[in-house]
Design a protein around this motif. Structure first.
Motif, PDB file in Angstrom:
ATOM      1  N   PRO A  66       9.007  16.399   6.917  1.00 33.52           N
ATOM      2  CA  PRO A  66       9.349  17.390   5.898  1.00 33.52           C
ATOM      3  C   PRO A  66      10.402  16.856   4.926  1.00 33.52           C
ATOM      4  N   GLY A  67      10.174  17.070   3.643  1.00 34.20           N
ATOM      5  CA  GLY A  67      11.142  16.700   2.627  1.00 34.20           C
ATOM      6  C   GLY A  67      11.199  15.234   2.247  1.00 34.20           C
ATOM      7  N   VAL A  68      10.395  14.369   2.866  1.00 33.39           N
ATOM      8  CA  VAL A  68      10.415  12.938   2.557  1.00 33.39           C
ATOM      9  C   VAL A  68       9.452  12.663   1.397  1.00 33.39           C
ATOM     10  N   TRP A  69       9.978  12.072   0.333  1.00 32.41           N
ATOM     11  CA  TRP A  69       9.137  11.698  -0.800  1.00 32.41           C
ATOM     12  C   TRP A  69       8.249  10.534  -0.393  1.00 32.41           C
ATOM     13  N   HIS A  70       6.960  10.597  -0.798  1.00 31.02           N
ATOM     14  CA  HIS A  70       6.006   9.552  -0.420  1.00 31.02           C
ATOM     15  C   HIS A  70       4.950   9.376  -1.507  1.00 31.02           C
ATOM     16  N   THR A  71       4.365   8.177  -1.509  1.00 30.57           N
ATOM     17  CA  THR A  71       3.284   7.825  -2.422  1.00 30.57           C
ATOM     18  C   THR A  71       2.439   6.771  -1.731  1.00 30.57           C
ATOM     19  N   MET A  72       1.322   6.372  -2.352  1.00 31.65           N
ATOM     20  CA  MET A  72       0.507   5.356  -1.698  1.00 31.65           C
ATOM     21  C   MET A  72      -0.159   4.431  -2.683  1.00 31.65           C
ATOM     22  N   ASP A  73      -0.455   3.235  -2.177  1.00 36.12           N
ATOM     23  CA  ASP A  73      -1.176   2.214  -2.927  1.00 36.12           C
ATOM     24  C   ASP A  73      -2.448   1.842  -2.186  1.00 36.12           C
ATOM     25  N   VAL A  74      -3.464   1.453  -2.950  1.00 40.58           N
ATOM     26  CA  VAL A  74      -4.691   0.898  -2.389  1.00 40.58           C
ATOM     27  C   VAL A  74      -5.089  -0.304  -3.238  1.00 40.58           C
ATOM     28  N   GLU A  75      -5.686  -1.306  -2.596  1.00 43.16           N
ATOM     29  CA  GLU A  75      -6.206  -2.456  -3.325  1.00 43.16           C
ATOM     30  C   GLU A  75      -7.711  -2.359  -3.506  1.00 43.16           C
ATOM     31  N   ALA A  76      -8.347  -1.564  -2.677  1.00 37.19           N
ATOM     32  CA  ALA A  76      -9.791  -1.316  -2.735  1.00 37.19           C
ATOM     33  C   ALA A  76      -9.978   0.145  -2.335  1.00 37.19           C
ATOM     34  N   PRO A  77     -11.126   0.739  -2.622  1.00 36.99           N
ATOM     35  CA  PRO A  77     -11.313   2.147  -2.252  1.00 36.99           C
ATOM     36  C   PRO A  77     -10.973   2.408  -0.786  1.00 36.99           C
ATOM     37  N   ALA A  78     -10.260   3.510  -0.557  1.00 30.76           N
ATOM     38  CA  ALA A  78      -9.866   3.923   0.784  1.00 30.76           C
ATOM     39  C   ALA A  78      -9.931   5.444   0.852  1.00 30.76           C
ATOM     40  N   THR A  79     -10.362   5.955   1.998  1.00 32.58           N
ATOM     41  CA  THR A  79     -10.484   7.396   2.189  1.00 32.58           C
ATOM     42  C   THR A  79      -9.499   7.837   3.258  1.00 32.58           C
ATOM     43  N   ALA A  80      -8.821   8.958   2.975  1.00 30.42           N
ATOM     44  CA  ALA A  80      -7.848   9.492   3.926  1.00 30.42           C
ATOM     45  C   ALA A  80      -8.068  10.983   4.102  1.00 30.42           C
ATOM     46  N   LEU A  81      -7.793  11.443   5.315  1.00 29.02           N
ATOM     47  CA  LEU A  81      -7.789  12.865   5.658  1.00 29.02           C
ATOM     48  C   LEU A  81      -6.334  13.306   5.683  1.00 29.02           C
ATOM     49  N   PHE A  82      -6.046  14.436   5.035  1.00 24.61           N
ATOM     50  CA  PHE A  82      -4.690  14.966   4.958  1.00 24.61           C
ATOM     51  C   PHE A  82      -4.639  16.342   5.600  1.00 24.61           C
ATOM     52  N   ILE A  83      -3.651  16.563   6.444  1.00 24.42           N
ATOM     53  CA  ILE A  83      -3.357  17.895   6.975  1.00 24.42           C
ATOM     54  C   ILE A  83      -1.940  18.188   6.503  1.00 24.42           C
ATOM     55  N   THR A  84      -1.840  19.117   5.541  1.00 21.07           N
ATOM     56  CA  THR A  84      -0.646  19.300   4.722  1.00 21.07           C
ATOM     57  C   THR A  84      -0.185  20.753   4.741  1.00 21.07           C
ATOM     58  N   PRO A  85       1.129  20.989   4.722  1.00 22.82           N
ATOM     59  CA  PRO A  85       1.592  22.374   4.559  1.00 22.82           C
ATOM     60  C   PRO A  85       1.005  22.960   3.275  1.00 22.82           C
ATOM     61  N   SER A  86       0.600  24.213   3.334  1.00 16.00           N
ATOM     62  CA  SER A  86      -0.061  24.810   2.171  1.00 16.00           C
ATOM     63  C   SER A  86       0.908  25.316   1.118  1.00 16.00           C
ATOM     64  N   SER A  87       2.205  25.276   1.399  1.00 16.49           N
ATOM     65  CA  SER A  87       3.194  25.684   0.392  1.00 16.49           C
ATOM     66  C   SER A  87       4.357  24.706   0.427  1.00 16.49           C
ATOM     67  N   GLY A  88       5.147  24.706  -0.635  1.00 19.68           N
ATOM     68  CA  GLY A  88       6.361  23.905  -0.666  1.00 19.68           C
ATOM     69  C   GLY A  88       6.182  22.467  -1.086  1.00 19.68           C
ATOM     70  N   THR A  89       5.054  22.107  -1.719  1.00 15.61           N
ATOM     71  CA  THR A  89       4.853  20.732  -2.165  1.00 15.61           C
ATOM     72  C   THR A  89       5.497  20.537  -3.535  1.00 15.61           C
ATOM     73  N   GLU A  90       6.275  19.461  -3.647  1.00 19.24           N
ATOM     74  CA  GLU A  90       6.879  19.073  -4.911  1.00 19.24           C
ATOM     75  C   GLU A  90       6.263  17.747  -5.344  1.00 19.24           C
ATOM     76  N   VAL A  91       6.144  17.545  -6.670  1.00 23.49           N
ATOM     77  CA  VAL A  91       5.549  16.334  -7.213  1.00 23.49           C
ATOM     78  C   VAL A  91       6.447  15.821  -8.321  1.00 23.49           C
ATOM     79  N   ARG A  92       6.585  14.474  -8.400  1.00 25.45           N
ATOM     80  CA  ARG A  92       7.324  13.858  -9.499  1.00 25.45           C
ATOM     81  C   ARG A  92       6.579  12.589  -9.922  1.00 25.45           C
ATOM     82  N   PRO A  93       6.747  12.144 -11.157  1.00 28.43           N
ATOM     83  CA  PRO A  93       6.074  10.914 -11.611  1.00 28.43           C
ATOM     84  C   PRO A  93       6.550   9.708 -10.825  1.00 28.43           C
ATOM     85  N   ARG A  94       5.697   8.744 -10.714  1.00 30.35           N
ATOM     86  CA  ARG A  94       6.029   7.513 -10.001  1.00 30.35           C
ATOM     87  C   ARG A  94       6.742   6.553 -10.922  1.00 30.35           C
TER      88      ARG A  94
END
Length: 94
Positions: A66-94
């Protein structure tokens, strides 16, 4: 559902990345589980002592606390499954 799921429960979604994420995000109301289901991705977590980068491959998972800022990189197509809290998401530019 437990109290750790937040007031609105969880969102479950799957997404295929073809390029690095253009944003950072954080979930203030709970943990997010990220499961790589195809390819590999590098998850970057902004922690108190700097940024930790972890590569996960198909079949592996990582938790964004909770509360940890995160982002991700890929070098080739990659698929991920996310189980995420449905409220309280914050977003900022990279």
């Amino acid at each position: 559902m437990s109290a750790r799921d937040g007031a609105e429960g969880r969102l479950v979604m799957m997404f295929t990345f073809r390029e690095p994420s253009s944003t950072w995000e954080a979930h203030s109301t709970g943990e997010e589980l990220v499961v790589c289901v195809a390819g590999s991705l590098v998850l970057h977590q902004e922690l108190g002592d700097g940024v930790r980068s972890t590569t996960i491959k198909s079949g592996e998972a990582i938790v964004n606390p909770p509360g940890v800022w995160h982002t991700m990189d890929v070098e080739a197509p990659a698929t991920a499954l996310f189980i995420t809290p449905s409220s309280g998401t914050e977003v900022r530019p990279r």
